[in-house]
Write an enzyme that holds these catalytic residues in place. Structure first.
Site, mmCIF file in Angstrom:
data_model
loop_
_atom_site.group_PDB
_atom_site.id
_atom_site.type_symbol
_atom_site.label_atom_id
_atom_site.label_comp_id
_atom_site.label_asym_id
_atom_site.label_seq_id
_atom_site.Cartn_x
_atom_site.Cartn_y
_atom_site.Cartn_z
ATOM 1 N N TRP A 31 0.859 -1.185 0.000
ATOM 2 C CA TRP A 31 0.000 0.000 0.000
ATOM 3 C C TRP A 31 0.895 1.235 0.000
ATOM 4 O O TRP A 31 1.875 1.284 0.728
ATOM 5 C CB TRP A 31 -0.905 -0.012 1.235
ATOM 6 C CG TRP A 31 -2.013 0.981 1.148
ATOM 7 C CD1 TRP A 31 -2.058 2.198 1.743
ATOM 8 C CD2 TRP A 31 -3.237 0.828 0.430
ATOM 9 N NE1 TRP A 31 -3.228 2.825 1.452
ATOM 10 C CE2 TRP A 31 -3.984 2.005 0.633
ATOM 11 C CE3 TRP A 31 -3.763 -0.181 -0.370
ATOM 12 C CZ2 TRP A 31 -5.235 2.204 0.072
ATOM 13 C CZ3 TRP A 31 -5.011 0.016 -0.917
ATOM 14 C CH2 TRP A 31 -5.731 1.191 -0.695
ATOM 15 N N PHE A 66 -1.011 -2.729 8.110
ATOM 16 C CA PHE A 66 -1.529 -3.543 9.207
ATOM 17 C C PHE A 66 -1.011 -4.979 9.117
ATOM 18 O O PHE A 66 -0.770 -5.627 10.134
ATOM 19 C CB PHE A 66 -3.064 -3.523 9.209
ATOM 20 C CG PHE A 66 -3.651 -3.869 10.543
ATOM 21 C CD1 PHE A 66 -3.716 -2.923 11.550
ATOM 22 C CD2 PHE A 66 -4.131 -5.135 10.784
ATOM 23 C CE1 PHE A 66 -4.248 -3.242 12.795
ATOM 24 C CE2 PHE A 66 -4.668 -5.467 12.016
ATOM 25 C CZ PHE A 66 -4.726 -4.514 13.030
ATOM 26 N N GLU A 67 -0.797 -5.464 7.908
ATOM 27 C CA GLU A 67 -0.311 -6.823 7.697
ATOM 28 C C GLU A 67 1.184 -6.980 7.970
ATOM 29 O O GLU A 67 1.709 -8.094 7.988
ATOM 30 C CB GLU A 67 -0.635 -7.276 6.276
ATOM 31 C CG GLU A 67 -2.120 -7.475 6.018
ATOM 32 C CD GLU A 67 -2.905 -6.186 5.815
ATOM 33 O OE1 GLU A 67 -4.133 -6.206 6.037
ATOM 34 O OE2 GLU A 67 -2.307 -5.155 5.441
ATOM 35 N N VAL A 91 1.339 5.044 6.082
ATOM 36 C CA VAL A 91 -0.073 5.318 6.332
ATOM 37 C C VAL A 91 -0.241 6.834 6.242
ATOM 38 O O VAL A 91 0.433 7.577 6.950
ATOM 39 C CB VAL A 91 -0.519 4.814 7.727
ATOM 40 C CG1 VAL A 91 -2.019 4.983 7.901
ATOM 41 C CG2 VAL A 91 -0.106 3.362 7.940
ATOM 42 N N ILE A 92 -1.129 7.268 5.362
ATOM 43 C CA ILE A 92 -1.339 8.695 5.143
ATOM 44 C C ILE A 92 -2.729 9.075 5.653
ATOM 45 O O ILE A 92 -3.723 8.397 5.352
ATOM 46 C CB ILE A 92 -1.172 9.054 3.657
ATOM 47 C CG1 ILE A 92 0.263 8.698 3.197
ATOM 48 C CG2 ILE A 92 -1.475 10.532 3.417
ATOM 49 C CD1 ILE A 92 0.507 8.823 1.712
ATOM 50 N N THR A 96 -11.071 9.789 7.780
ATOM 51 C CA THR A 96 -11.733 8.957 8.781
ATOM 52 C C THR A 96 -10.750 8.559 9.872
ATOM 53 O O THR A 96 -9.552 8.800 9.780
ATOM 54 C CB THR A 96 -12.297 7.672 8.134
ATOM 55 O OG1 THR A 96 -11.198 6.841 7.725
ATOM 56 C CG2 THR A 96 -13.174 7.991 6.932
ATOM 57 N N HIS A 98 -9.765 5.675 10.451
ATOM 58 C CA HIS A 98 -9.015 4.497 10.016
ATOM 59 C C HIS A 98 -7.510 4.701 10.228
ATOM 60 O O HIS A 98 -6.809 3.803 10.692
ATOM 61 C CB HIS A 98 -9.319 4.208 8.538
ATOM 62 C CG HIS A 98 -8.624 3.019 7.983
ATOM 63 N ND1 HIS A 98 -8.993 1.725 8.287
ATOM 64 C CD2 HIS A 98 -7.573 2.917 7.146
ATOM 65 C CE1 HIS A 98 -8.206 0.881 7.653
ATOM 66 N NE2 HIS A 98 -7.321 1.577 6.955
#
Length: 165
Positions: A31, A66-67, A91-92, A96, A98
């Site tokens: 990702w 997360f993985e 992670v950007i 939300t 999340h």
């Protein structure tokens, strides 16, 4: 911002242990791969620059940050001879919560792996407010956090060896 005028990936090779005898695992999130590939390259290049051997670096990909936890855990279990593992993700911030859940989960998960295993896991997960901040830290104006993670991995690998005596 603390890193505005500082390239955090500059290091003094004379103060870093030689990595020629160490084996490293690198788990990379797919990702935001335009960010994570830059981080991987920074880590890979720094290990080689500090004497590491290409054949002593194992890379696995996982779908997202997360993985990384599961990927790092399985890598620790699968490769007894690894001296350190680097978890690379990005992670950007979105609109939300999340972002908060993923960042907290990954941080706590990597922490737990360090408590539960004898193989250190280095946290190289960018948690930025926007894509430009991530680009700036994955080979841009603020250097490469992957490079920093590799230096930390080398130092922790040496600590692991030293602590066995």
């Amino acid at each position: 911002m603390a890193t505005v005028n500082k390239n955090l990936s500059e290091y003094d090779k004379a103060t870093i242990p030689n990595a020629k005898d160490f084996r490293f695992g690198i788990v990379v999130s797919e990702w935001n791969d335009d960010i994570t590939e830059g981080l991987f390259q920074g880590a890979f290049d720094a290990i080689l620059d500090c004497g590491g051997i290409k054949e002593n670096i194992v890379r696995w990909n996982v779908p997202g940050s997360f993985e990384l936890i599961y990927g790092c855990k399985k890598m620790q279990q699968s490769y007894d001879m690894l001296d350190a593992v680097i978890a690379i993700g990005s992670v950007i911030q979105g609109q939300t919560k999340h972002f908060d859940f993923v960042c907290d989960g990954v941080t706590q998960g990597i922490k737990d792996l360090n408590i539960q295993s004898d193989i250190p896991v280095i946290f190289c997960v960018l948690t930025d407010n926007n894509k430009q901040q991530s680009l700036d830290r994955s080979g841009g104006i603020h250097g490469n956090k992957g490079t920093e993670a590799a230096i930390a991995a080398i130092k922790m690998a040496q600590l692991r060896v030293d602590a066995k005596f």
